[in-house]
Design an enzyme around this catalytic site. Structure first.
Site, PDB file in Angstrom:
ATOM      1  CG  HIS A 224      -0.271   0.272   2.500  1.00  9.41           C
ATOM      2  ND1 HIS A 224       0.410  -0.704   3.169  1.00  9.41           N
ATOM      3  CD2 HIS A 224      -0.134   1.398   3.232  1.00  9.41           C
ATOM      4  CE1 HIS A 224       0.928  -0.194   4.271  1.00  9.41           C
ATOM      5  NE2 HIS A 224       0.620   1.084   4.335  1.00  9.41           N
TER       6      HIS A 224
HETATM    7  C1  UD1 Z   1      -2.186   5.039   6.321  1.00  8.14           C
HETATM    8  C2  UD1 Z   1      -0.877   5.446   6.955  1.00  8.14           C
HETATM    9  C3  UD1 Z   1       0.159   4.326   6.785  1.00  8.14           C
HETATM   10  C4  UD1 Z   1      -0.385   3.007   7.258  1.00  8.14           C
HETATM   11  C5  UD1 Z   1      -1.667   2.724   6.518  1.00  8.14           C
HETATM   12  C6  UD1 Z   1      -2.257   1.388   6.900  1.00  8.14           C
HETATM   13  C7  UD1 Z   1      -0.371   7.844   6.862  1.00  8.14           C
HETATM   14  C8  UD1 Z   1       0.493   8.846   6.248  1.00  8.14           C
HETATM   15  N1  UD1 Z   1      -0.311   6.615   6.331  1.00  8.14           N
HETATM   16  O1  UD1 Z   1      -1.986   4.998   4.931  1.00  8.14           O
HETATM   17  O2  UD1 Z   1       1.293   4.653   7.544  1.00  8.14           O
HETATM   18  O3  UD1 Z   1       0.567   1.988   7.016  1.00  8.14           O
HETATM   19  O4  UD1 Z   1      -2.592   3.777   6.823  1.00  8.14           O
HETATM   20  O5  UD1 Z   1      -3.455   1.176   6.257  1.00  8.14           O
HETATM   21  O6  UD1 Z   1      -1.075   8.130   7.807  1.00  8.14           O
HETATM   22  N2  UD1 Z   1      -9.353   4.877   2.463  1.00  8.14           N
HETATM   23  C9  UD1 Z   1     -10.540   4.213   2.333  1.00  8.14           C
HETATM   24  N3  UD1 Z   1     -11.057   3.608   3.442  1.00  8.14           N
HETATM   25  C10 UD1 Z   1     -10.447   3.665   4.642  1.00  8.14           C
HETATM   26  C11 UD1 Z   1      -9.221   4.350   4.754  1.00  8.14           C
HETATM   27  C12 UD1 Z   1      -8.689   4.940   3.647  1.00  8.14           C
HETATM   28  O7  UD1 Z   1     -11.122   4.147   1.270  1.00  8.14           O
HETATM   29  O8  UD1 Z   1     -10.981   3.120   5.610  1.00  8.14           O
HETATM   30  C13 UD1 Z   1      -8.795   5.580   1.310  1.00  8.14           C
HETATM   31  C14 UD1 Z   1      -8.624   7.063   1.616  1.00  8.14           C
HETATM   32  O9  UD1 Z   1      -9.767   7.793   1.363  1.00  8.14           O
HETATM   33  C15 UD1 Z   1      -7.491   7.420   0.706  1.00  8.14           C
HETATM   34  C16 UD1 Z   1      -6.651   6.151   0.688  1.00  8.14           C
HETATM   35  O10 UD1 Z   1      -7.501   5.075   1.067  1.00  8.14           O
HETATM   36  O11 UD1 Z   1      -7.938   7.689  -0.586  1.00  8.14           O
HETATM   37  C17 UD1 Z   1      -5.473   6.248   1.597  1.00  8.14           C
HETATM   38  O12 UD1 Z   1      -5.875   6.434   2.963  1.00  8.14           O
HETATM   39  P1  UD1 Z   1      -4.959   7.265   3.992  1.00  8.14           P
HETATM   40  O13 UD1 Z   1      -5.516   7.172   5.357  1.00  8.14           O
HETATM   41  O14 UD1 Z   1      -4.696   8.615   3.453  1.00  8.14           O
HETATM   42  O15 UD1 Z   1      -3.566   6.542   3.965  1.00  8.14           O
HETATM   43  P2  UD1 Z   1      -3.200   4.993   3.926  1.00  8.14           P
HETATM   44  O16 UD1 Z   1      -2.645   4.669   2.600  1.00  8.14           O
HETATM   45  O17 UD1 Z   1      -4.313   4.136   4.433  1.00  8.14           O
END
Ligand code: UD1
Length: 388
Positions: A224
């Site tokens: 990811h």
């Molecule tokens: C975050 C953490 C990362 C961790 C990871 C585990 C930061 C910088 N990164 O990254 O360290 O390893 O979580 O999962 O904080 N999204 C969904 N549903 C959710 C959560 C996220 O659809 O429940 C989508 C968000 O809208 C976004 C993308 O996934 O478009 C990324 O989510 P985000 O929380 O920004 O970062 P992660 O890649 O999950």
């Protein structure tokens, strides 16, 4: 005695700790801390503040349920958005929450945006900050988590470290020795706790057991990191690399929401021997990976969890902030070049499970150590009374 603090203590004269949880990797770290706090409930009260960074059922709710974390006192609902927007939303909402509840301490875990945002708020309100999993450094400032770690540690008053490299990093950065504690790893506390529960559960409780049985020997993949999944070239290269490995070892790949979006946007397809699934619950995932022949990942936490259980792990990143997993554990830092990853997988499969040394203090008791230090020191600071 500090009368302001005395006034702020709850009716039972207890210390109030705000525990911040936002994203999936936070939840397994919060669970053992909450259990340890329950054991000193005569001295410490806590409030779980959920920032809402992760909000999907599979990324969030199922973890609270399985890990036995109590319902948060508040949901800030700050998920989605780019980094500045997400961080700013969390800061605004958490500031209001801190002003309303005036905790004696804000406890943050890990390195996600919620961790850094909450630490910034607390520091500006002059509320002491405890950082659990402090001191880790990848040296790679293109990782958002590396920025989060450095900012959070710079602002923290209590730094709880998982491995000796963390102690060295913090020493080099000039943190006072009496604020840094090598306590072990709360994520390993949780892992052992959940493994014991898993041993008691019926195989029929797991939807993934059918696939597990059909495949026999298999590997697990998680990806990811933006650097691996946010460009079409990087993700395509990874899909091809995994396809080659899957000719020898079928792979199960629970897909993170960010990665799912990229797979669809770039139209990436995977070999038939790679089984893509939705994100799995903690138990379902543990049930799979602890019996895997190999784990291939870019996650931080999984590098450590595989070391704790002796499962071979290949990390598809150029650096790791968790060097003990390579020096003492089962982790191989393969980088992102296909030939290196394939070679590392061949070697891991040829040598099988390695007997490794579990890192010092990864014994399931880190949360107890943290809470014991905090409860004693905070209680004394706030009341002037030395706990008996
Ligand atoms: C975050 C953490 C990362 C961790 C990871 C585990 C930061 C910088 N990164 O990254 O360290 O390893 O979580 O999962 O904080 N999204 C969904 N549903 C959710 C959560 C996220 O659809 O429940 C989508 C968000 O809208 C976004 C993308 O996934 O478009 C990324 O989510 P985000 O929380 O920004 O970062 P992660 O890649 O999950």
């Amino acid at each position: 005695m500090n009368t302001t603090n005395r006034k702020q203590m709850d009716g039972g004269g207890r210390i109030l700790i705000a525990i911040v949880a936002g994203a999936r990797p936070n939840f397994m770290k919060v669970a053992p801390i909450v259990r340890a706090l329950e054991a000193v409930s005569n001295r410490c009260a806590y409030r779980i503040v959920h920032t809402g960074q992760h909000y999907d059922f599979e990324m969030n709710e199922v973890f609270f349920r399985e890990l036995g974390i109590p319902e948060p006192a508040v949901f800030l609902g700050c998920g989605g958005g780019m980094h500045a927007e997400q961080t700013a939303k969390i800061m605004m909402a958490f500031e209001a929450d801190c002003v309303a509840h005036r905790p004696h301490l804000v406890l943050v875990v890990g390195d996600v945006n919620s961790t850094m945002a909450a630490a910034l708020v607390a520091a500006k309100l002059r509320i002491p900050v405890a950082h659990v999993e402090a001191g880790l450094r990848s040296g790679d400032m293109t990782m958002p988590e590396e920025i989060n770690r450095r900012v959070t540690d710079a602002l923290s008053d209590w730094l709880f470290v998982t491995e000796p490299a963390g102690l060295e990093n913090l020493r080099r950065e000039g943190k006072p020795e009496d604020r840094v504690f090598h306590v072990g790893h709360v994520m390993v506390d949780n892992l052992f706790f959940q493994c014991a529960k898993l041993d008691e559960m019926e195989a029929s409780a797991f939807a993934s057991n059918a696939l597990k049985k059909t495949l026999g020997r298999y590997g697990i993949v998680t990806l990811h990191r933006p650097s691996n999944v946010e460009s079409a070239e990087a993700l395509q290269r990874m899909a091809e690399t995994l396809g080659q490995i899957a000719q020898e070892l079928p792979l199960i790949f629970p897909v993170h929401p960010r990665t799912r979006v990229s797979i669809e946007r770039f139209g990436i397809s995977f070999a038939a021997q790679i089984h893509l699934t939705t994100p799995l619950s903690y138990m379902e995932f543990l049930n799979l990976w602890r019996d895997a022949a190999l784990v291939i990942t870019d996650s931080g936490g999984l590098q450590e969890e595989t070391t704790a259980l002796g499962v071979p792990c290949i990390t598809v990143r150029e650096s790791t902030e968790r060097p003990i997993t390579v020096d003492e554990g089962t982790n191989v830092l393969a980088g992102t070049r296909p030939e290196k990853i394939i070679e590392a997988a061949r070697q891991a499969l040829a040598s099988g499970r390695r007997v490794t040394r579990r890192p010092h203090l990864w014994d399931g008791r880190a949360a107890e150590r943290i809470v014991s230090i905090l409860a004693d020191r905070l209680f004394t600071d706030a009341t002037g009374e030395v706990p008996g």
